[in-house]
Design an enzyme around this catalytic site. Structure first.
Site, PDB file in Angstrom:
ATOM      1  CD  GLU A 119      -1.583   2.905  -6.858  1.00 41.76           C
ATOM      2  OE1 GLU A 119      -1.076   3.880  -7.458  1.00 41.76           O
ATOM      3  OE2 GLU A 119      -0.949   2.161  -6.090  1.00 41.76           O
ATOM      4  CG  HIS A 142      -2.141  -2.205  -9.436  1.00 42.18           C
ATOM      5  ND1 HIS A 142      -0.892  -2.777  -9.553  1.00 42.18           N
ATOM      6  CD2 HIS A 142      -2.350  -2.034  -8.103  1.00 42.18           C
ATOM      7  CE1 HIS A 142      -0.378  -2.938  -8.341  1.00 42.18           C
ATOM      8  NE2 HIS A 142      -1.251  -2.498  -7.448  1.00 42.18           N
ATOM      9  CG  HIS A 144      -1.123  -6.998  -5.400  1.00 44.86           C
ATOM     10  ND1 HIS A 144      -1.696  -6.686  -4.186  1.00 44.86           N
ATOM     11  CD2 HIS A 144      -0.867  -5.806  -6.001  1.00 44.86           C
ATOM     12  CE1 HIS A 144      -1.781  -5.365  -4.054  1.00 44.86           C
ATOM     13  NE2 HIS A 144      -1.298  -4.805  -5.144  1.00 44.86           N
ATOM     14  CG  HIS A 214       3.080  -2.849  -5.530  1.00 46.28           C
ATOM     15  ND1 HIS A 214       2.902  -1.493  -5.418  1.00 46.28           N
ATOM     16  CD2 HIS A 214       1.832  -3.380  -5.429  1.00 46.28           C
ATOM     17  CE1 HIS A 214       1.615  -1.218  -5.233  1.00 46.28           C
ATOM     18  NE2 HIS A 214       0.947  -2.351  -5.250  1.00 46.28           N
TER      19      HIS A 214
HETATM   20  O1  2HA Z   1      -5.492  -0.318  -4.300  1.00 51.00           O
HETATM   21  O2  2HA Z   1      -3.066  -2.405  -4.776  1.00 51.00           O
HETATM   22  O3  2HA Z   1      -1.336  -0.396  -5.025  1.00 51.00           O
HETATM   23  C1  2HA Z   1      -4.681  -1.189  -3.628  1.00 51.00           C
HETATM   24  C2  2HA Z   1      -3.377  -1.338  -4.309  1.00 51.00           C
HETATM   25  C3  2HA Z   1      -2.508  -0.145  -4.379  1.00 51.00           C
HETATM   26 ZN    ZN Z   2      -1.062  -2.696  -5.429  1.00 49.09          ZN
END
Ligand code: 2HA
Ligand code: ZN
Length: 269
Positions: A119, A142, A144, A214
């Site tokens: 990313e 970022h 999850h 996501h």
């Molecule tokens: O790098 O989460 O969206 C792994 C991720 C990509």
């Molecule tokens: Zn991701």
């Protein structure tokens, strides 16, 4: 081999914060396999010796030109690397890169040639935008977060500020510590230019934005502060779920109580 962090306590402290947060992301179950990525603008810690360090990779293209990144340096999680490994060995699961003068390419300078996150174009585009805006924010994360991602599987929570208002109303600290709330970005292909562009637009109004089904993308002054914003939002989602599991819809704080908070703590909205 001598690490770039040796004899540079301020730079080491920033990288160690990334390692600490990476451990939290793993422990929370938000970072399965190589999930998530972190980048930190470390330019302020760069001395003349770092500026003179040779490249340890070939020149790599970013894929876009980012004029505000000229001469900047970033710590980046490595692509395909695991947060749980980065927590223990940040310089073996991430690297420091130098943006070259064309603002469209970079080289890795330390400690070993670990290729940055998939990313990277979206992270660097966000940093370019933050610098252009004169923002003090240096870190982007970022990840999850389970309960927040689960909420995006329900259409009503994808409407503007519906999730924000619900999450704010679960416990006063969420509004206090994530005062700009949660932006929502409809589903887009991971790593795509469209996702990067939508993220930048949404960061005008929010510090944390949700990529539907996501994960979240958060920015703040450092990686710990960015993590904290996601953590308070997810805590609120957990309170909501706990109430639902007890068999009732939670009342939430009233609009008056939320307004009182906004005034008392001088919050942005
Ligand atoms: O790098 O989460 O969206 C792994 C991720 C990509
Ligand atoms: Zn991701």
């Amino acid at each position: 081999m001598k690490s770039i962090l040796e004899g540079r306590p301020a730079l080491a402290a920033e990288v160690n914060k990334v390692a600490e947060v990476a451990g939290y992301l793993w422990q929370k179950g938000w970072a399965e396999r190589n999930g998530g990525n972190i980048t930190v603008n470390v330019t302020e810690y760069v001395d003349d010796d770092i500026k003179a360090m040779p490249a340890i990779s070939e020149v790599k293209q970013i894929g876009t030109a980012l004029p505000h990144l000229k001469g900047c340096y970033f710590y980046c999680k490595g692509t395909q690397k695991r947060m749980r490994d980065l927590a223990r060995w940040p310089m073996e699961n991430g690297s420091i890169i130098r943006i070259l003068d064309d603002c469209a390419s970079y080289v890795i300078i330390a400690d070993s040639p670990v290729m940055p996150t998939s990313e990277l174009p979206s992270h660097l585009s966000v940093h370019n935008y933050l610098i252009a805006k004169g923002s003090p924010y240096k870190a982007s994360v970022h990840t999850h977060p389970i309960e927040l991602v689960a909420m995006t599987h329900c259409k009503k929570f994808l409407e503007k500020d519906v999730a924000s208002n619900l999450l704010w109303s679960m416990i006063p600290e969420t509004k206090a510590f994530c005062p700009r709330g949660l932006g929502i970005i409809p589903y887009k292909l991971p790593s795509s230019v469209e996702l990067a562009e939508a993220t930048i637009r949404e960061l005008d109004d929010y510090d944390v934005v949700m990529w539907e089904k996501h994960g979240v993308f958060a920015v703040d002054v450092d990686v710990m502060a960015a993590f904290d914003q996601v953590d308070v939002l997810n805590k609120s989602a957990l309170i909501y779920i706990a109430a639902k599991n007890m068999g009732f819809e939670p009342d939430g704080m009233s609009q008056e109580q939320m307004k009182e908070m906004t005034v008392a703590f001088n919050l942005p909205k």
